[in-house]
Design an enzyme around this catalytic site. Structure first.
Site, PDB file in Angstrom:
ATOM      1  N   ASP A  24      34.996  75.570   0.913  1.00  0.00           N
ATOM      2  CA  ASP A  24      36.109  76.465   0.594  1.00  0.00           C
ATOM      3  C   ASP A  24      36.889  75.939  -0.606  1.00  0.00           C
ATOM      4  O   ASP A  24      36.336  75.260  -1.466  1.00  0.00           O
ATOM      5  CB  ASP A  24      37.000  76.662   1.821  1.00  0.00           C
ATOM      6  CG  ASP A  24      37.546  75.340   2.374  1.00  0.00           C
ATOM      7  OD1 ASP A  24      37.605  74.354   1.614  1.00  0.00           O
ATOM      8  OD2 ASP A  24      37.918  75.298   3.564  1.00  0.00           O
ATOM      9  N   SER A  25      38.195  76.231  -0.666  1.00  0.00           N
ATOM     10  CA  SER A  25      38.997  75.931  -1.853  1.00  0.00           C
ATOM     11  C   SER A  25      39.120  74.447  -2.153  1.00  0.00           C
ATOM     12  O   SER A  25      39.398  74.069  -3.291  1.00  0.00           O
ATOM     13  CB  SER A  25      40.400  76.531  -1.710  1.00  0.00           C
ATOM     14  OG  SER A  25      41.069  75.977  -0.588  1.00  0.00           O
ATOM     15  N   ILE A  26      38.940  73.595  -1.159  1.00  0.00           N
ATOM     16  CA  ILE A  26      39.033  72.159  -1.403  1.00  0.00           C
ATOM     17  C   ILE A  26      37.961  71.716  -2.396  1.00  0.00           C
ATOM     18  O   ILE A  26      38.145  70.788  -3.182  1.00  0.00           O
ATOM     19  CB  ILE A  26      38.910  71.358  -0.091  1.00  0.00           C
ATOM     20  CG1 ILE A  26      39.943  71.833   0.932  1.00  0.00           C
ATOM     21  CG2 ILE A  26      39.079  69.858  -0.352  1.00  0.00           C
ATOM     22  CD1 ILE A  26      41.370  71.653   0.507  1.00  0.00           C
ATOM     23  N   LEU A  27      36.811  72.415  -2.392  1.00  0.00           N
ATOM     24  CA  LEU A  27      35.689  72.043  -3.256  1.00  0.00           C
ATOM     25  C   LEU A  27      35.323  73.115  -4.280  1.00  0.00           C
ATOM     26  O   LEU A  27      34.577  72.843  -5.221  1.00  0.00           O
ATOM     27  CB  LEU A  27      34.451  71.733  -2.398  1.00  0.00           C
ATOM     28  CG  LEU A  27      34.568  70.574  -1.400  1.00  0.00           C
ATOM     29  CD1 LEU A  27      33.277  70.450  -0.590  1.00  0.00           C
ATOM     30  CD2 LEU A  27      34.864  69.265  -2.123  1.00  0.00           C
TER      31      LEU A  27
END
Length: 258
Positions: A24-27
């Protein structure tokens, strides 16, 4: 932050030839910019600390964990999204990102938020392998796939949606059951990734998200208090995922560095 080399790459070191990211947004380094969704970050202040002070689709002021890891391995300075139409041959050879902001292990999560699901991220990886094979040949392609590092991190959006609509009415037993469901989905994903040739898989642990700004704003009331239920669910997920990974390690050689 030091500026990147002119070509965006750094000298390689170690035995890992490439890095790939799922999640998701972390990566996610910008895939959502190239799909039809409202979940985008292609505007300021996103990217104000990124080289060139431009928004890149990263939900961050600057680079992400995926970028920092690929640089720490001496491969390149940042990890580009697979859906970027301007990808160059070297970008493919040294790894790309398949992650999609707001995705999750629960099949309902990417459907509600209209983003790229984990099964489709795997489909994109298979598409990538075909491109790589055409580019460098089957033997070199197999070497890249086998010797690369695979990053995975999902969970935040599953917990957020569950906390918004269900957690406060769920019993501890029901929450544990949902955490087990998510861990089972994660296990299935890891098995599929292994089956596609990945051998060095790093699945990062879920953060105890209850004190994240989004949770405090949406769940914390006027005082914006932390959501203890959300953090509890994250702890349950980590415990169950750890058990799943141990079982996987008993069956196959998956590398867990969480």
């Amino acid at each position: 932050m030091a500026p990147p080399p002119e070509n965006g790459t750094v000298g390689r070191r170690g035995t890992s030839s490439a890095v790939f990211a799922f999640g998701d947004s972390i990566l996610d380094t910008g895939n959502n910019d190239h799909i039809t969704t409202l979940i985008k970050s292609n505007f300021l202040p996103y990217g104000r600390d990124f080289p060139g002070r431009i928004s890149t689709g990263r939900f961050s002021d600057g680079r992400l964990i995926s970028d920092l890891i690929v640089e720490s391995l001496g491969i390149k300075y940042f990890l580009l999204p697979y859906l970027d139409p301007n990808l160059q041959d070297d970008d493919l050879i040294t790894g790309v990102c398949f992650a999609s902001t707001s995705s999750g292990y629960d099949p309902k999560t990417p459907k509600i938020l209209v983003v790229i699901s984990i099964p489709y991220q795997l489909n994109l990886f298979q598409q990538y392998v075909g491109k790589l094979r055409n580019l460098v040949g089957e033997q070199t392609s197999n070497d890249v796939v086998e010797n690369s590092i695979y990053l995975s991190l999902l969970y935040f959006n599953d917990v957020l949606l569950t906390s918004l609509f269900h957690t406060r009415t769920k019993s501890s037993l029901e929450m544990a059951s949902y955490a087990g469901f998510l861990a089972g989905r994660a296990s299935a994903f890891l098995r599929q990734l292994y089956g596609l040739g990945a051998r060095k898989i790093v699945h990062l642990s879920a953060l105890t998200t209850g004190c994240f700004p989004a949770f405090r704003t949406l769940l914390g009331g006027v005082q914006r208090q932390c959501s203890d239920e959300s953090s509890e669910l994250a702890v349950m997920f980590n415990e169950k995922l750890s058990d799943e990974i141990q079982r996987l390690n008993d069956d196959v050689s998956i590398l867990d560095l969480s």
